[in-house]
Design an enzyme around this catalytic site. Structure first.
Site, PDB file in Angstrom:
ATOM      1  CD  GLU A   1      43.901  45.523  35.870  1.00 20.27           C
ATOM      2  OE1 GLU A   1      43.581  46.678  35.677  1.00 20.27           O
ATOM      3  OE2 GLU A   1      44.889  45.074  36.393  1.00 20.27           O
TER       4      GLU A   1
HETATM    5  C1  ACM Z   1      43.847  45.078  40.673  1.00 24.00           C
HETATM    6  O1  ACM Z   1      44.215  46.054  41.278  1.00 24.00           O
HETATM    7  N1  ACM Z   1      44.005  44.768  39.569  1.00 24.00           N
HETATM    8  C2  ACM Z   1      43.087  44.108  41.458  1.00 24.00           C
END
Ligand code: ACM
Length: 688
Positions: free
Chosen positions: A319
């Site tokens: 992310e």
């Molecule tokens: C995640 O759930 N951002 C690895």
């Protein structure tokens, strides 16, 4: 006609006779062993019980046997306090170990064992101590409390795991989870043969491990809530004693705001930075274009590589939104100068640099599926979380991987849903044998936005045991009813390790009610579940943060309501025509109790702030109880329910199916089925 009746009766008698002769004994084992042959008779446990170890032994093995004896003593109360290991072949349980295991447990080490139990004694054999650790847990699960005392049924078990990597990840950043909570969870993991603890140690909301080289990481990035290095070593040793590897994760280059509070020069923006109090994806990211970033990471990774002996080192990598990178003119210039087309490619550049550092310090790099990039060496391990396709893609491209997509415990899904997720099914089903061999297993993930030390166990257990079984037991072990039956036993069994998934429930309800009389609240709480997936934050009236209280009914309610599941099973049996009148009577008792519950809850609710949001759900429960009883009346009379009545009830049910106080009333779908079925003239009767 009469002949037919006689034949049917004989058939039924035969069935019940067969049951009387050999009562179906559910094996209360989780995970189910690879091979199990029932024997005849049973080993009676009494104060003469003794254990001996032969072949290889070491201090860890002796500690494991002592823990085993303590646990047996705790469970049965039968063994004398001074009971200890005996010498010689006459012991009740003879343990034979071939040779030592690796100094630091290695991925793929032999974990097999053979456990044979007869009425005369028991034998546990394994190539190395890891198998003995697993076999001792199996023995403990086999102990039965029967009217005459404690026994272990005769059985022959040959067991080994299907996958070498069976993990549980715990996020200790969003909410700090104290040492004793982690330790009891390690005990639970060992009990169900989970062999990797993935420790998510840093994120935007907290940097949770002491660095001696860079002390501002924990001093400024943790609110004082972090593990000392001594504690980390203690936890690693505690895990190793139980056959569990510890893989640390330091999430980078994103999810790293807590690093920047003390070391803003690592970041790509101007700062200043503060510990993040909200949940979600944020812009701050390490600066991948500055040499000082890599110099820092080189020293930091070197320090952590010493602290954590496992070969695998997780760098997160999930992310990264690229916002801080795109906003920084120097970073944009760097990208142009190096022909880096976009921020994903810039992250791949960062990962290449970090991989070299991880490798230099003797470790194998792993990360979330965003790190998958052909520029990275094939040695890295990909943890699939955004979908199982990334696992298949990684394996096809020559990378090893683990599955976590489908195993997110924070999404409050039922155990059956996790259980149905298999690392080798779906996108991975058609891999070649070489590609399949790259799939190492999986990990359950406990993200910590909505957990505290008080309720984290109830989010992990017992559902993680169903995932543990998926990863240990043969692929053919898929019977959901059997899984649930054993999961309920496993949940009680896990209580004995000090896990609080059951024990914290009543105290939380008492606090909500503000009184000891929680009978009515418990009836309601037993039938609700927290909303699923990521809807909790979407439904919040105020944005959830680290300061959001976790003392509400949604925090106490279990992720999966056993009572609602049992009721759904009962309704399904009724509608299939397989209902016995006495079972219907029990169901009517339940429905009447639900109908009348609001009147009992009302005086408690009046006096408690925390109860206010539960009042509408309590009213729904009462309404649904009444509707269910009326639907049963129609079904019993074999008389179709009037359309107008049905329309009104279905509208009422639709109201009750909407989330309230971030909770779902789990009996609503079953009541809906009853009402819908009451329409049909072909509705099965209940035998009255
Ligand atoms: C995640 O759930 N951002 C690895």
């Amino acid at each position: 006609m009469r002949t037919l009746l006689v034949v049917i009766m004989c058939g039924e008698m035969l069935v019940s006779l067969a049951r009387a002769q050999s009562p179906p004994r559910p094996w209360m084992l989780m995970p189910m062993p690879a091979e199990l042959q029932p024997g005849s008779g049973q080993l009676v446990l009494d104060p003469s019980f003794s254990v001996t170890t032969t072949g290889y032994t070491d201090a860890r093995l002796q500690r494991a046997v002592n823990r085993f004896l303590n646990q047996l003593r705790f469970e049965t109360g039968m063994l004398p306090l001074d009971m200890n290991l005996v010498r010689g072949p006459a012991a009740t349980l003879v343990i034979r170990t071939g040779h030592a295991s690796q100094e630091v447990e290695r991925l793929g080490e032999d974990e097999s064992y053979i456990l044979e139990i007869t009425s005369a004694g028991a034998s546990l054999r394994a190539p190395n101590p890891l198998g003995i650790l697993h076999g001792l847990e199996t023995f403990l699960q086999l102990v039965e409390n029967v009217p005459s005392g404690f026994v272990v049924p005769a059985v022959s078990i040959e067991d080994q795991p299907r996958f070498p990597w069976r993990g549980l990840m715990i996020d200790v950043s969003r909410h700090f989870i104290p040492m004793e909570v982690l330790k009891r969870n390690l005990d639970g993991m060992a009990a169900v043969k989970i062999n990797v603890f993935h420790w998510h140690l840093s994120d935007n909301q907290g940097f949770r491990i002491e660095s001696k080289k860079f002390p501002k990481l924990q001093k400024m990035g943790s609110d004082g809530l972090y593990y000392t290095q001594e504690e980390a070593r203690e936890l690693v040793a505690y895990a190793a004693d139980r056959g569990i590897r510890v893989v640390p994760e330091f999430d980078m280059p994103g999810h790293a705001t807590s690093w920047f509070v003390g070391y803003p020069e690592l970041a790509s923006g101007n700062g200043p930075y503060a510990i993040e109090r909200k949940w979600g994806v944020f812009d701050p990211a390490m600066n991948p274009t500055e040499e000082r970033t890599y110099k820092f990471l080189d020293e930091f990774i070197g320090e952590m590589a010493h602290l954590f002996p496992d070969r695998y080192f997780h760098i997160g990598g999930d992310e990264v939104n690229g916002v801080e990178w795109s906003a920084n003119p120097a970073i944009r210039a760097f990208m142009r100068a190096h022909g880096i087309k976009n921020t994903d490619a810039l992250q791949a550049h960062f990962n290449q640099r970090v991989q070299a550092l991880v490798n230099k310090h003797g470790k194998i790099m792993m990360g979330w599926d965003e790190i998958l990039n052909p520029r990275l060496p094939k040695s890295i391990v990909i943890q699939s979380w955004r979908g199982q396709q990334s696992l298949a893609t990684a394996a096809t491209e020559g990378y090893r991987g683990l599955l976590s997509s489908g195993y997110y415990l924070d999404l409050n899904q039922p155990a059956a849903q996790h259980y149905a997720v298999d690392p080798m099914r779906g996108p991975t089903a058609n891999l070649t044998p070489d590609e399949s061999a790259r799939i190492l297993g999986g990990e359950a993930c406990m993200w910590a936005e909505y957990v505290s030390p008080e309720n984290i166990d109830s989010r992990i257990w017992p559902r993680a045991a169903a995932i543990a079984e998926r990863l240990w037991s043969p692929e053919s072990v898929t019977d959901v009813d059997s899984m649930y039956q054993r999961l309920e036993g496993t949940s009680r069994w896990l209580d004995s390790f000090g896990l609080t998934h059951n024990a914290s429930y009543d105290p939380m309800l008492r606090r909500i009610a503000g009184t000891d009389d929680i009978r009515a609240l418990r009836i309601l709480a037993d039938l609700v579940e927290p909303v699923k997936d990521y809807t909790r934050s979407k439904l919040a009236t105020a944005e959830a943060t680290a300061a959001t209280p976790l003392n509400r009914l949604v925090d106490a309610a279990r992720p999966e309501s056993a009572a609602a599941r049992h009721f759904a099973t009962w309704v399904a049996a009724l509608l299939a025509g397989g209902m016995k009148p006495d079972t219907e009577a029990q169901a009517r008792t339940l429905l009447a109790r639900w109908r009348d519950n609001d009147a009992s809850l009302e005086p408690v609710a009046r006096d408690s702030f925390l109860m206010q949001e539960a009042v509408p759900i309590s009213r729904d429960l009462s309404a649904l109880g009444a509707v269910g009883l009326e639907a049963l009346d129609y079904l019993d009379r074999g008389q179709p329910s009037p359309e107008q009545w049905r329309a009104e009830q279905l509208a009422r049910i639709a109201e009750a199916e909407k989330p309230q106080a971030q909770l779902l009333l789990m009996i609503a779908p079953s009541i809906r089925r009853l009402v819908e079925t009451s329409a049909g003239s072909a509705a099965p009767t209940t035998g009255k």
